[in-house]
Write a protein that holds these residues in place. Structure first.
Motif, mmCIF file in Angstrom:
data_model
loop_
_atom_site.group_PDB
_atom_site.id
_atom_site.type_symbol
_atom_site.label_atom_id
_atom_site.label_comp_id
_atom_site.label_asym_id
_atom_site.label_seq_id
_atom_site.Cartn_x
_atom_site.Cartn_y
_atom_site.Cartn_z
ATOM 1 N N ASP A 146 17.488 -13.483 17.097
ATOM 2 C CA ASP A 146 17.646 -14.595 18.020
ATOM 3 C C ASP A 146 19.114 -14.766 18.395
ATOM 4 O O ASP A 146 19.998 -14.578 17.567
ATOM 5 N N ILE A 195 24.584 -16.293 9.947
ATOM 6 C CA ILE A 195 24.808 -15.195 10.900
ATOM 7 C C ILE A 195 23.795 -15.301 12.040
ATOM 8 O O ILE A 195 22.605 -15.507 11.810
ATOM 9 N N SER A 237 10.586 -4.408 19.290
ATOM 10 C CA SER A 237 10.683 -5.404 18.212
ATOM 11 C C SER A 237 10.574 -6.798 18.806
ATOM 12 O O SER A 237 10.882 -7.005 19.982
ATOM 13 N N THR A 255 11.014 -11.167 17.860
ATOM 14 C CA THR A 255 11.397 -12.219 16.898
ATOM 15 C C THR A 255 10.439 -13.408 17.070
ATOM 16 O O THR A 255 9.606 -13.409 17.979
ATOM 17 N N GLN A 256 10.570 -14.411 16.218
ATOM 18 C CA GLN A 256 9.668 -15.576 16.227
ATOM 19 C C GLN A 256 9.624 -16.236 17.606
ATOM 20 O O GLN A 256 10.676 -16.539 18.172
ATOM 21 N N VAL A 312 18.501 -18.267 22.471
ATOM 22 C CA VAL A 312 17.439 -17.401 23.000
ATOM 23 C C VAL A 312 16.563 -16.985 21.825
ATOM 24 O O VAL A 312 17.049 -16.384 20.869
ATOM 25 N N LYS A 313 15.297 -17.356 21.922
ATOM 26 C CA LYS A 313 14.361 -17.038 20.831
ATOM 27 C C LYS A 313 13.178 -16.231 21.367
ATOM 28 O O LYS A 313 12.996 -16.121 22.571
ATOM 29 N N GLY A 314 12.394 -15.730 20.490
ATOM 30 C CA GLY A 314 11.213 -14.932 20.881
ATOM 31 C C GLY A 314 11.617 -13.710 21.671
ATOM 32 O O GLY A 314 11.030 -13.406 22.703
ATOM 33 N N ILE A 315 12.620 -13.021 21.165
ATOM 34 C CA ILE A 315 13.160 -11.874 21.924
ATOM 35 C C ILE A 315 12.325 -10.611 21.698
ATOM 36 O O ILE A 315 12.153 -10.155 20.566
ATOM 37 N N THR A 343 12.416 -6.826 22.321
ATOM 38 C CA THR A 343 13.370 -5.753 22.652
ATOM 39 C C THR A 343 12.602 -4.446 22.824
ATOM 40 O O THR A 343 11.864 -4.044 21.932
ATOM 41 N N ALA A 382 19.883 -16.976 12.301
ATOM 42 C CA ALA A 382 19.508 -15.918 11.341
ATOM 43 C C ALA A 382 20.237 -16.131 10.026
ATOM 44 O O ALA A 382 20.803 -15.216 9.468
#
Lengths: 140, 117
Positions: free
Chosen positions: A28, A112, B26, B28-29, B73-76, B78, B111
């Motif tokens: 994120d 991080i 990939s 993310t949430q 920016v979330k739910g990425i 890639t 993170a």
């Protein structure tokens, strides 16, 4: 002079490693811009060996018997190297393990964000550099 | 239309059609707030497989940040793709990131290596 130019061109070509990208992953992204952040860049690498290329060179150098023995050795090694993988074989399977320790050392606060992970190879004849790159922002 | 012309057209169509393949994906949430979608792409055109660095990927996070100033920016998702052209003599490596810009007003590291207590 002409031969020198050709040799120099060939050497430059072979000494330049071809970069191969295997995998990219983003975490994120925090664009809030509040607080102080420090850029982190980590790189872990290990030497990989292309056994097929090494075998091909050995077969060229040796006689017919040696060539057959090399092929047999290659086939036997091949039986133990199954499954999906990226890049060439490495002889230290633990080279990626210290990622967490290195991240903590770079960023003791542990906060991080903007993590980007890249798995790539630098290919040279027979050998390669098997690389894992991690970049991110450490918040104080 | 002569057979030769048909053959040339068929060959040209085959050669000019790009073959697309995905190297890695990939995710993310995914956040609850999904009003603003942001997309960033970086790519590199490669001739005969001669590629000496992958630095083009470095700009991806910055491009996402630019589209979501002050937020996260979330739910990425890639995607690392390969687009082959002309009998694989030329190809393009493209990395696309698509996510949702979330403006929640509170700054929190996304993170963190430490668990929330």
């Amino acid at each position: 002079m002409h031969i020198r130019v050709v040799l120099f061109s060939m050497m430059s070509f072979f000494l330049n490693a071809c970069a191969v990208l295997h995998h990219v992953q983003l975490g994120d992204v925090d664009a809030s811009g509040r607080g102080i952040s420090k850029k982190i860049d980590l790189k872990l690498s290990e030497t990989g060996v292309n056994l097929q290329e090494a075998g091909a060179i050995l077969r060229r150098l040796g006689n017919r018997t040696f060539s057959r023995q090399t092929r047999d050795a290659e086939n036997i090694l091949g039986l133990f190297q199954m499954g999906p993988r990226t890049g060439n074989l490495v002889y230290n399977a633990d080279y990626a393990r210290p990622i967490f320790e290195l991240l903590f050392a770079e960023c003791p606060s542990g906060k991080i964000s903007n993590l980007a992970l890249m798995r790539e190879s630098r290919k040279y004849p027979v050998v390669s550099g098997e690389i894992i790159k991690v970049s991110g922002d450490c918040w104080q | 239309m002569s057979t030769l012309k048909r053959f040339f057209i068929a060959t040209a169509l085959t050669a000019l059609t790009a073959c697309h393949s995905i190297n890695s994906v990939s995710l993310t949430q995914i956040p609850q707030q999904r009003n603003k979608k942001v997309t960033a792409e970086v790519s590199k055109f490669i001739f005969l497989g001669l590629n000496f660095d992958n630095d083009y990927v470095d700009g991806l996070v910055g491009k996402l940040k630019d589209q979501c100033a002050g937020g996260q920016v979330k739910g990425i998702l890639t995607k690392d793709e390969v687009i082959n052209y002309f009998f694989m003599i030329f190809h393009t490596r493209a990395v696309t990131a698509t996510g949702y810009c979330v403006q929640d007003g509170t700054r929190k590291s996304t993170a963190s290596l430490e668990p929330d207590l």
